[in-house]
Design a protein around this motif. Structure first.
Motif, short mmCIF file in Angstrom:
data_model
loop_
_atom_site.label_atom_id
_atom_site.label_comp_id
_atom_site.label_asym_id
_atom_site.label_seq_id
_atom_site.Cartn_x
_atom_site.Cartn_y
_atom_site.Cartn_z
N GLY A 362 0.56 -1.26 0.01
CA GLY A 362 0.16 -0.14 0.07
C GLY A 362 0.70 1.29 0.05
N SER A 363 2.15 1.17 -0.20
CA SER A 363 3.04 2.45 -0.50
C SER A 363 2.86 2.99 -1.77
CB SER A 363 4.53 1.81 -0.11
OG SER A 363 4.79 0.93 -1.03
N GLY A 364 2.11 2.69 -2.62
CA GLY A 364 2.10 3.15 -3.99
C GLY A 364 1.07 4.33 -3.89
N LEU A 365 0.26 4.66 -5.21
CA LEU A 365 -0.62 5.73 -5.14
C LEU A 365 -1.64 5.70 -4.04
CD1 LEU A 365 -1.62 5.40 -8.99
CD2 LEU A 365 0.10 6.89 -7.90
N ALA A 366 -2.15 4.49 -3.47
CA ALA A 366 -3.07 4.80 -2.40
C ALA A 366 -2.22 5.25 -1.05
CB ALA A 366 -3.61 3.23 -2.08
N GLY A 367 -1.13 4.85 -0.89
CA GLY A 367 -0.45 5.45 0.31
C GLY A 367 -0.18 6.79 0.18
N LEU A 368 0.09 7.23 -1.03
CA LEU A 368 0.58 8.77 -1.16
C LEU A 368 -0.71 9.55 -1.05
CD1 LEU A 368 2.78 8.58 -4.31
CD2 LEU A 368 3.47 8.96 -1.88
N ARG A 369 -1.72 8.83 -1.61
CA ARG A 369 -3.04 9.76 -1.49
C ARG A 369 -3.37 9.95 0.14
NH1 ARG A 369 -4.70 7.15 -6.56
NH2 ARG A 369 -4.80 8.76 -8.05
N GLU A 370 -3.20 8.69 0.76
CA GLU A 370 -3.54 9.04 2.30
C GLU A 370 -2.76 10.03 3.04
OE1 GLU A 370 -3.07 5.19 3.82
OE2 GLU A 370 -4.68 4.36 3.04
N ARG A 371 -1.29 10.29 2.47
CA ARG A 371 -0.56 11.19 3.18
C ARG A 371 -1.04 12.51 2.74
NH1 ARG A 371 4.02 9.42 5.34
NH2 ARG A 371 4.64 6.95 4.98
N LEU A 372 -1.40 12.67 1.45
CA LEU A 372 -1.62 14.02 0.82
C LEU A 372 -3.00 14.39 1.25
CD1 LEU A 372 -0.35 13.97 -2.72
CD2 LEU A 372 0.40 15.28 -0.96
N ALA A 373 -3.99 13.38 1.95
CA ALA A 373 -5.18 13.75 2.39
C ALA A 373 -5.30 14.47 3.58
CB ALA A 373 -6.16 12.63 2.13
N ALA A 374 -4.04 14.02 4.43
CA ALA A 374 -3.88 14.53 5.67
C ALA A 374 -3.48 15.90 5.94
CB ALA A 374 -2.78 13.61 6.60
N VAL A 375 -3.10 16.32 4.52
CA VAL A 375 -2.94 17.81 4.54
C VAL A 375 -3.66 18.55 3.50
CG1 VAL A 375 -0.49 17.97 5.40
CG2 VAL A 375 -1.12 17.44 3.07
N ASP A 376 -4.80 17.92 3.28
CA ASP A 376 -6.15 18.50 2.24
C ASP A 376 -5.37 18.34 1.05
OD1 ASP A 376 -7.59 18.63 4.31
OD2 ASP A 376 -6.99 20.69 4.91
N GLY A 377 -4.56 17.65 0.43
CA GLY A 377 -3.99 17.60 -0.90
C GLY A 377 -4.57 16.33 -1.49
N THR A 378 -4.14 16.61 -2.92
CA THR A 378 -4.60 15.90 -4.12
C THR A 378 -3.64 15.08 -4.79
OG1 THR A 378 -5.00 17.43 -5.57
CG2 THR A 378 -6.93 17.08 -4.09
N LEU A 379 -3.77 14.08 -5.52
CA LEU A 379 -2.85 13.51 -6.31
C LEU A 379 -3.42 12.72 -7.59
CD1 LEU A 379 0.25 12.35 -6.51
CD2 LEU A 379 -0.81 9.96 -5.55
N GLU A 380 -2.83 13.19 -8.48
CA GLU A 380 -3.34 12.83 -10.10
C GLU A 380 -1.92 12.18 -10.71
OE1 GLU A 380 -4.54 15.96 -12.35
OE2 GLU A 380 -6.45 16.37 -10.81
#
Length: 403
Positions: A362-380
């Protein structure tokens, strides 16, 4: 619908080199058939040219099949193709003797002798070169080439070829076969070297992850090992004091509680330091690691002055993207850009290897989205054009960390 050539773009560098090597040996077969086979049609009558051309074609195909199986053997995918090597040797001998017989005992004419003599020499040269691929030891390679050259003389003299011409033929076979053998051996060595370099690159990426885990484990051991030892001793002391009815037992348990709370705080600090990443450090590290792997990396933008939580989130994006470019892609160039505005920060990572973050656990896109969600960020993330993968992370400049 897949675009033409997309199958090539999806191949890794070692797979591309292997494909190129295989088709090079297949091209050798085409050269053999075209250079000495087709001229037979214009040099002699069809009833004689057709069988000889068929023999040349059979030999060329046998060389291509043998080379392909030998490559599989050198890569450890099959056993040494000994029967195929003997088959190639037998076909080479039959075609060579037939061609020399036509040149010396067949219909007269300079064209016939020249064409058949060319078949004799070229067949032996390609046969020696391909068979030498199936031999590991250098001395045996020399023996194969020298044996074919000697065999040319042993066959040519009894069939009436003059001694000077026989010596020239032997020398031509020796030099030509040696050249093909050297080319074949070098191609196999280069292919193996490319695979070993690719394995070394993957090993380096795994070692980097293992080293980080060891650092975390070492830090956690330093914190918990010391504090747990103190807690154990003070708890044992409190038990002894309590059995004796001493009031100091309460003070020891209060101290145990304090040490436990302090341990909890220190563990949080260790974990926080493990999870946080400095964006500036990660940008410099990514550029250095990719450059060491032969990937041209361009970094633009500044990370200084960004909030710590923003730097940590984007630093993990850079770290994950770099790791996956190294492990899963076949990139030649990679660009990393940090664009800042009053409202947000946008990080763009683009490479031409069509590799996206897809690490394990889970350290791929899903993991990155979780980290960014913690700071109200988004990932494309996705492929923007043929063979080009782009990852865009956007984080607001003022963030509220999600608890």
């Amino acid at each position: 619908m897949r675009k033409p050539g997309s199958w090539w773009g999806r191949k890794s560098t070692p797979a591309k080199v292997e494909t190129y090597t295989r088709w090079s040996f297949h091209f050798f077969a085409v050269i053999e058939a075209v250079t000495v086979g087709l001229p037979l049609l214009g040099a002699m009558t069809p009833w004689l040219a057709a069988p000889l051309l068929t023999l040349v074609t059979v030999h060329a195909v046998t060389c291509a099949v043998t080379a392909s199986r030998v490559l599989d053997w050198t890569r450890g995918r099959r056993e040494r193709p000994v029967p195929m090597l003997w088959t190639l040797g037998t076909v080479t001998a039959v075609v060579a003797v037939t061609a020399l017989g036509v040149a010396e005992r067949g219909p007269g004419g300079d064209d016939v002798q020249t064409a058949a003599g060319s078949v004799f020499g070229v067949i032996l040269i390609f046969g020696a070169g391909v068979i030498a691929m199936g031999v590991r030891e250098r001395r045996r390679v020399y023996g194969v080439v020298a044996g074919f050259a000697a065999g040319a003389g042993i066959v040519a003299l009894p069939l009436g070829l003059p001694a000077p011409a026989t010596l020239v033929t032997m020398l031509v076979v020796l030099l030509g076969g040696g050249f093909i053998a050297f080319t074949s051996a070098f191609s196999v060595w280069l292919l193996n070297a490319v695979y070993e370099l690719d394995e070394a690159r993957e090993t380096r990426a795994r070692l980097a992850v293992a080293e980080e885990r060891l650092r975390f484990g070492r830090d956690l051991h330093d914190v918990m090992g010391r504090n747990l030892a103190v807690i154990s001793l003070k708890s044992e002391l409190a038990v002894q004091l309590a059995r004796r009815g001493r009031p100091e037992a309460e003070e020891q348990m209060i101290e145990v509680q304090r040490i436990a709370q302090e341990s909890q705080r220190e563990v949080r600090e260790v974990v926080r330091g493990y999870r946080e990443a400095d964006l500036g450090v990660e940008l410099g590290g990514a550029q250095g690691v990719l450059a060491a792997a032969g990937i041209e990396c361009t970094v633009s933008g500044e990370a200084a002055g960004l909030p710590l939580d923003v730097q940590s989130a984007l630093g993990w994006v850079v770290r994950e993207a770099t790791t996956n470019v190294l492990r899963h892609g076949d990139a030649k160039r990679c660009t990393v850009a940090v664009r800042r505005s009053e409202d947000d920060v946008v990080l763009t990572v683009e490479n031409d290897g069509a590799a996206g973050p897809s690490g394990p656990g889970g350290s791929g896109l899903a993991g990155l989205r979780e980290r960014l969600a913690a700071v109200d960020g988004t990932l494309e993330a996705g492929t923007v054009r043929e063979g080009v993968f782009r990852l865009v992370a956007q984080v607001p400049m003022v963030t509220e960390v999600t608890p």
